[in-house]
Design a protein around this motif. Structure first.
Motif, PDB file in Angstrom:
ATOM      1  N   UNK A 601      43.372  50.598  37.266  1.00 12.55           N
ATOM      2  CA  UNK A 601      42.251  49.414  37.702  1.00 12.55           C
ATOM      3  C   UNK A 601      42.316  47.668  37.035  1.00 12.55           C
ATOM      4  N   UNK A 602      43.432  48.394  35.755  1.00 15.50           N
ATOM      5  CA  UNK A 602      42.651  46.899  34.949  1.00 15.50           C
ATOM      6  C   UNK A 602      44.863  45.795  35.525  1.00 15.50           C
ATOM      7  N   UNK A 603      45.112  47.001  36.283  1.00 17.87           N
ATOM      8  CA  UNK A 603      46.578  46.677  36.590  1.00 17.87           C
ATOM      9  C   UNK A 603      46.408  46.176  38.358  1.00 17.87           C
ATOM     10  N   UNK A 604      45.107  46.376  38.486  1.00 14.26           N
ATOM     11  CA  UNK A 604      45.224  46.651  39.994  1.00 14.26           C
ATOM     12  C   UNK A 604      45.575  47.165  40.927  1.00 14.26           C
ATOM     13  N   UNK A 605      46.545  48.593  40.456  1.00 15.17           N
ATOM     14  CA  UNK A 605      46.836  49.636  41.488  1.00 15.17           C
ATOM     15  C   UNK A 605      45.612  50.623  42.186  1.00 15.17           C
ATOM     16  N   UNK A 606      45.037  49.397  42.889  1.00 16.66           N
ATOM     17  CA  UNK A 606      43.593  50.606  43.222  1.00 16.66           C
ATOM     18  C   UNK A 606      44.249  52.017  44.039  1.00 16.66           C
TER      19      UNK A 606
END
Length: 699
Positions: A601-606
């Motif tokens: 989530x923090x790395x924008x890998x939804x």
């Protein structure tokens, strides 16, 4: 740990290796259940051997490719951590044996310095993505499938969708309609096609789904005559998601995707695949590799070798071991590797040879051999001379005398009888008594040490499967003889019939009987046509005398390649077997998956975040079901049973059903908004389940 913690360039790989080291330590301290630890190490390519206290490490080489640098790195690792023998598998991997468990993280780190991995080489994962070893050089190919196989490998490596499925999953790419990649016997198989669309030449794949070998071989279903390349990755991901959710997890022998398709029906399965596409991170995944077709060919220095001085052996070798390439002026050289075993004093000179005089790479083949590509035609005599120096110039590449065999009872826990021992004897028979068959590449012999078919015996023209047979109170090693299997091309194949069982020591005579009969009566028929003409019972009668246990002697109790009397000693198999999880271990694992989801989530890998949170919820629910001694057999079943046993009766208050909360994952696109909402909900549900468990333990 410091030695590799700071030297690896890829932080994801570094973290993975450190995690394996940490889990080994926890296992040694008794803090991780043995069965759970087995699942974890298998997914890192570390496989228990028949011999206690040592491991087999499987090195994952997508489509069998190894550069000279990678081959040298594998040699270095084998020399330092193993016994110096490299074993080529029927899935284009390399296996090394007798490795200490505690040294596997260090070994893995050494391999990664040249971009070689062991991640997901075993276990309930997507296994090595295989391909025709001639991909990119095949004169009959519509285009090179290598970059598509490579993209598939990279996309699904460490992908949360396929880390802990109910069973392993195998994919293969063939280079042409000849289907040398054996698409028809894989979970997913792909054959390249070109179709004209609006006046343009468009690339795509013929797709086959649900094939497999083992004790119940199944021919894959034809799913599509033409799937455009941009749909390749989305289609595979949707299939894996359905397999992960609905696949069997309790009965290991029913856990492959072929059984799920049989239970659901292919139409229902494909309907689920279609519905799953909403949840995919990519509706289209562009794979545009047309520009990679025009590769630069090597132009090494000239080397003068007088081919006349090399003699008849060279001319015979050239007939079977030199292959035409689509690149004019270049050939490939097939290197026959008996039983797939070769050694450091062969591998290192080979790495130098291809680096200096070919394309700087080799391909390990599906028949446990080596293919050297992009050899300039004038260098053929030189290559023969150099290969002969290292004992790699045996003729008969991919011929009847080039027998495929799994390790069997040499190292495998599941081996029932020796497959390598009988393979050596059969190769001797062909070389000494039927040398004409060293030119015959239309007949195939394959041998497996058990019914799991790692040697692919049940898709060969002539197959042997290791077994045992009891005569009175005495047990003898035996072979099941199978006949009539084969690859028919373009995604079609046939599986061999079980004809009879014979004592292992009569295997060479059985081969003589079969070949003599074929030679005498075939007329102009190929082997499969002759088999069909005569019928299964004809061959049963032909071998009946050899199957009769009368006349067996004490010497027949000693299996090929052994000194002692035969005993059935089958251990616990680790071919991605289902594990029995403890409640505490499952809850711990659920939290780890939720933590991975938070990282994503923090790395924008939804999409990754969604799947990690989804898996965490499933594991937590399974833990509570296990605490009530409720058996489960699939993720879908866990969701259903959790509602029935914890939500509907009010034990756990969820403001709705567990299914409603979990199944949002395949009803919504993986957007940032949805990923954050789903993550928040997953953490809340997990805390409720964890609290319930703690209260139950304290009560």
């Amino acid at each position: 740990m410091q030695s590799f913690r700071t030297e690896l360039e890829n932080p994801i790989v570094e973290k993975d290796i450190i995690e394996l080291d940490r889990k080994i330590a926890l296992f040694r301290e008794g803090k991780i259940d043995e069965e759970k630890f087995r699942s974890l190490r298998l997914a890192r390519g570390v496989y228990g051997q028949r011999q206690q206290g040592v491991q087999m490490v499987r090195i994952k080489l997508p489509y069998g490719r190894a550069t000279s640098a990678q081959l040298r790195r594998i040699c270095k690792v084998s020399e330092e951590y193993s016994i110096g023998r490299l074993h080529i598998t029927t899935r284009q991997d390399i296996q090394i044996h007798y490795v200490g468990l505690d040294r596997t993280p260090e070994l893995w780190a050494e391999l990664e310095r040249d971009d070689v991995t062991i991640r997901e080489a075993c276990g309930n994962t997507v296994r090595n993505v295989t391909a025709s070893e001639t991909a990119g050089i095949d004169p009959k190919e519509p285009f090179d499938v290598t970059p598509y196989a490579d993209a598939t490998f990279k996309y699904f490596l460490r992908n949360p969708v396929c880390q802990e499925m109910g069973r392993k999953f195998k994919m293969a790419f063939s280079s042409s309609d000849e289907d040398t990649g054996l698409a028809y016997m894989h979970d997913l198989g792909f054959i390249p096609k070109i179709k004209e669309v609006d006046g343009q030449q468009v690339r795509g794949f013929k797709v086959l789904l649900g094939g497999g070998l083992g004790s119940q071989p199944r021919h894959a279903d034809l799913i599509s005559e033409f799937l455009e390349t941009d749909q390749l990755i989305p289609f595979i991901e949707a299939v894996l998601r359905i397999f992960d959710r609905h696949g069997e997890r309790a009965r290991r022998n029913k856990a492959r995707i072929k059984f799920l398709i049989k239970d659901l029906g292919i139409e229902t399965f494909l309907d689920l695949v279609e519905k799953e596409k909403t949840a995919l991170p990519f509706k289209s995944f562009s794979l545009d590799f047309e520009h990679e077709e025009g590769k630069t060919l090597p132009n090494p220095p000239n080397v003068e070798v007088d081919s006349a001085e090399l003699g008849l052996d060279f001319e015979l070798w050239k007939l079977t071991n030199v292959l035409e390439q689509k690149q004019e002026g270049y050939v490939s050289i097939g290197v026959r590797v008996p039983l797939g075993d070769f050694y450091l004093d062969q591998a290192r000179p080979l790495a130098d040879l291809v680096e200096n005089y070919a394309a700087g790479e080799i391909r390990f083949t599906l028949r446990q051999n080596i293919l050297i590509r992009d050899v300039r035609e004038d260098l053929i005599p030189f290559f023969y001379q150099e290969l002969k120096k290292i004992n790699l110039a045996q003729r008969g590449y991919n011929s009847l005398g080039d027998i495929t065999a799994c390790p069997g009872t040499d190292t495998c826990n599941l081996g029932i009888a020796s497959s390598t021992g009988i393979a050596v004897e059969l190769e001797k028979v062909i070389l000494e008594e039927y040398p004409q068959y060293l030119k015959n590449q239309d007949l195939v012999i394959k041998i497996s040490g058990c019914m799991n078919a790692c040697g692919q015996h049940n898709m060969a023209h002539i197959g042997f499967q290791g077994m045992s047979m009891r005569v009175g109170k005495t047990v003898f090693p035996a072979l099941q003889v199978l006949l009539g299997g084969g690859n028919l091309g373009d995604g079609n194949g046939r599986f061999a019939d079980k004809v009879t069982k014979i004592p292992s020591k009569r295997g060479p005579q059985a081969l003589r009987v079969l070949l003599d009969d074929f030679e005498e009566n075939r007329k102009d028929l190929d082997f499969l046509s002759y088999y069909d003409q005569q019928g299964q019972m004809y061959f049963y009668d032909l071998l009946k005398e050899l199957a009769d246990p009368a006349g067996l002697e004490d010497s027949d109790r000693i299996d090929w390649g052994r000194d002692e009397n035969y005993e059935v000693a089958v251990g616990v198999g680790e071919c991605a077997g289902v594990v029995i999880d403890l409640v505490a271990t499952l809850l711990l694992e659920a939290k780890e998956k939720l933590d991975l989801g938070q990282e994503s989530l923090k790395e924008n890998r939804w999409s990754d975040s969604l799947y990690h949170h989804y898996a965490g919820l499933i594991n937590a629910a399974k833990a509570l079901l296990l605490s009530e001694d409720i058996s489960t057999n699939s993720y879908a079943n866990i969701i259903k049973l959790f509602d029935e046993n914890f939500v509907e009766n009010g034990k756990i208050q969820l403001a709705g059903s567990f299914a409603e909360k979990v199944y949002q994952i395949n009803e919504n696109e993986p957007s940032e908004e949805f990923a954050k909402a789903y993550a928040k909900q997953a953490l809340e549900v997990y805390e409720l389940l964890k609290q319930y468990r703690e209260e139950e333990v304290q009560a």
